[in-house]
Design a protein around this motif. Structure first.
Motif, PDB file in Angstrom:
ATOM      1  N   TYR A 152       0.836  -1.200   0.000  1.00 51.08           N
ATOM      2  CA  TYR A 152       0.000   0.000   0.000  1.00 51.08           C
ATOM      3  C   TYR A 152       0.871   1.250   0.000  1.00 51.08           C
ATOM      4  CZ  TYR A 152      -4.304  -2.552   1.220  1.00 51.08           C
ATOM      5  OH  TYR A 152      -5.394  -3.379   1.211  1.00 51.08           O
ATOM      6  N   MET A 153       0.293   2.306  -0.521  1.00 54.16           N
ATOM      7  CA  MET A 153       0.835   3.636  -0.318  1.00 54.16           C
ATOM      8  C   MET A 153       0.291   4.107   1.021  1.00 54.16           C
ATOM      9  SD  MET A 153       2.574   6.091  -1.693  1.00 54.16           S
ATOM     10  CE  MET A 153       2.816   7.846  -1.478  1.00 54.16           C
ATOM     11  N   VAL A 154       1.170   4.257   2.009  1.00 52.36           N
ATOM     12  CA  VAL A 154       0.755   4.683   3.350  1.00 52.36           C
ATOM     13  C   VAL A 154       0.991   6.182   3.450  1.00 52.36           C
ATOM     14  CG1 VAL A 154       1.137   4.400   5.830  1.00 52.36           C
ATOM     15  CG2 VAL A 154       1.322   2.430   4.311  1.00 52.36           C
ATOM     16  N   GLY A 155      -0.085   6.943   3.341  1.00 55.06           N
ATOM     17  CA  GLY A 155       0.023   8.391   3.292  1.00 55.06           C
ATOM     18  C   GLY A 155      -0.106   8.861   1.851  1.00 55.06           C
ATOM     19  N   ASN A 156       0.230  10.145   1.642  1.00 56.03           N
ATOM     20  CA  ASN A 156       0.103  10.700   0.299  1.00 56.03           C
ATOM     21  C   ASN A 156       1.343  11.521  -0.040  1.00 56.03           C
ATOM     22  OD1 ASN A 156      -0.831  11.594  -2.158  1.00 56.03           O
ATOM     23  ND2 ASN A 156      -2.325  13.012  -1.331  1.00 56.03           N
ATOM     24  N   ALA A 157       1.298  12.839   0.153  1.00 60.67           N
ATOM     25  CA  ALA A 157       2.433  13.684  -0.195  1.00 60.67           C
ATOM     26  C   ALA A 157       3.674  13.323   0.613  1.00 60.67           C
ATOM     27  CB  ALA A 157       2.064  15.155   0.016  1.00 60.67           C
TER      28      ALA A 157
END
Length: 525
Positions: A490-495
């Motif tokens: 998963y992508m944990v967070g964004n920017a």
């Protein structure tokens, strides 16, 4: 005090607000004295009689705008905000007393389980909505950091993790553990564990190592990773009340935050008996240390929890909001790990967790360059019919057998069995350059890329699962000697986010346990 009997209502409310907000941290205890003066002031200022006043107090002490944005389809008025205020004040005081983080036996009482469930869900949702105020109330007033540390790692911690290991059992894979591990990542400050006395580090890393590397015990995702289009939702959604609204949310998977926390702590050590480093890449930055991080960082986690539990909607092919378009684009650096093959084989054969705790873990740095390609479908009746790729081989990033693709400046031309002609998946860079956003809805995300490690150069290709934003990438070395591997996570967070997941071999069938390790990637700054 009797002079207050003649004070106008508006002035009395101003006095009450300033009394309640004299101190930012903790419940509005400054109002207790005013409410006790006489019946008139109590009738004018009580939470049941004046919810508007207490909702203003809530907005002073807690973050509110994120909840209003995410729950915009539901009514959140002063009464609902007051209900949330009472819940938070009660549970924050309970955390402060440290009465629930430890257990007196391996079996928790129903009352204890209910209290832990309420505390952990409240804290988790507060951190998902954190714009600065929520974290301060949890950490500075309630003392959540030591509470959580005791819950997870103390020999008598109520997570029962250490209890279990001491009797050769694996720590429980339950909702409490999953929520606590996400909260640990949200609040982690690695330097707190880098002291002369390494007891805290050893206790934490010993438990985190099990959740991170124990792929046969702790899932990376729900639904199963080998289903691109799951036929139905998994059971186990939790019914919770948030701002007076009844919600159903799927608990997050325990592995992604455990992998991030374990590798971040392990990477801080210059020397470790159970770790072999082959050049150290930069560590992932925990959210508590990320400059400028806001609640928008966790919009995907919020949407994932809601969508996976919402039985009123089909999974379908449309993206749920659990993946932020463009979030994978760019250059990433990080590391992947592997354990001794004999030790891992022993684990798959039923060895106790201490075998994993004692096994050596090798860390190798690697670098990726990823590109996103999107397919949009219009719902207009006169629009040409376009369909995404079919669910494909889970061991090759969900790409169907017989699928051909070629990259161009505008994206990727895709052709698979049954299509009359190729279909253009537009690259994220071309989408960004366009004057107007693409018409229609996003129905497929195709990833291409390349990278290198000490083992050589490789290509990456794969897709993002629509229902929960789960990323699956096939990694194939250019020289062919190193074979093909599957990276999922998963992508944990964004920017300010990180990629967290596990790799596995592609020789074992997808329905059986294979040889697995961990990886973490952060944006190259």
């Amino acid at each position: 005090m009797s002079a207050l009997a003649h004070v106008p209502q508006e002035v009395l409310e101003h006095i009450a607000f300033f009394a309640a907000t004299e101190s930012f941290l903790g419940p509005p205890d400054g109002l207790v004295g005013l409410l006790s003066i006489n019946r008139r002031t109590h009738a004018a200022l009580s939470i049941s009689a004046n919810p508007y006043l207490w909702s203003r107090i809530f907005a002073f002490k807690f973050d509110l705008s994120c909840a209003e944005r995410r729950l915009s389809d539901r009514t959140i008025g002063p009464s609902e905000i007051c209900e949330e205020l009472k819940l938070r004040c009660t549970l924050l005081k309970r955390i402060r007393k440290r009465t629930d983080c430890l257990a007196t036996s391996y079996t928790l009482s129903p009352t204890h389980r209910d209290a832990l469930r309420s505390i952990l869900w409240m804290a988790y949702l507060m951190m998902l909505e954190n714009d600065g105020k929520n974290a301060r109330q949890l950490r500075e007033y309630a003392g959540f950091d030591p509470w959580l540390k005791d819950f997870l790692f103390h020999p008598s911690g109520a997570s029962l993790a250490t209890w279990s290991v001491n009797v050769d059992l694996w720590p429980p894979n339950d909702e409490r553990s999953a929520l606590a591990l996400w909260l640990f990542w949200y609040t982690l400050k690695p330097d707190d564990y880098m002291t002369d006395d390494d007891t805290a580090f050893r206790e934490a890393s010993g438990i985190l190592k099990l959740f991170a590397l124990g792929a046969h015990q702790y899932p990376l995702c729900t639904p199963p990773w080998n289903e691109y289009a799951p036929p139905c939702r998994a059971r186990g959604a939790s019914a919770i009340k948030h701002f007076g609204v009844q919600l159903k949310m799927a608990p997050p998977a325990p592995a992604p935050p455990a992998i991030l926390a374990y590798l971040t702590l392990a990477n801080k050590l210059s020397v470790s008996w159970d770790t072999i480093h082959y050049m150290k890449p930069p560590s992932a930055t925990p959210p508590s240390l990320a400059p400028g991080a806001t609640s928008a960082e966790w919009d995907a986690e919020w949407m994932r929890g809601l969508h996976l539990a919402d039985t009123s909607k089909s999974f379908g092919a449309t993206y749920s909001g659990a993946f932020i378009p463009g979030s994978l684009e760019g250059v990433w650096e990080g590391l992947f790990t592997y354990t001794e093959f004999t030790a891992y084989a022993a684990l798959l054969s039923g060895a106790p967790p201490t075998v994993l705790q004692r096994s050596l873990v090798a860390h190798h740095p690697h670098l990726w360059k990823l590109r996103e390609h999107h397919l949009y479908v219009s719902d207009e009746p006169d629009a040409s019919e376009v369909r995404p790729l079919a669910p494909g081989n889970p061991l090759r990033g969900y790409i169907p057998h017989g699928c051909d693709f070629s990259e161009c400046s505008d994206g990727v031309w895709m052709k698979d069995t049954g299509r009359t002609g190729p279909v253009l998946y537009r690259s994220w860079s071309s989408v960004q350059k366009a004057e107007e956003p693409p018409p229609g809805r996003l129905v497929d995300v195709f990833i291409t890329g390349e990278g290198h490690s000490a083992w050589g150069q490789f290509n990456l290709v794969g897709r993002v699962r629509p229902c929960d934003g789960f990323i699956s990438l096939s990694k194939e070395y250019v020289d062919g000697d190193r074979g093909r591997w599957l990276y999922r996570g998963y992508m944990v967070g964004n920017a300010e986010g990180n990629l967290s997941g596990r790799w596995r071999d592609t020789l074992s069938p997808p329905e059986v346990l294979g040889y697995e390790g961990c990886f973490v990637m952060s944006r190259r700054r």
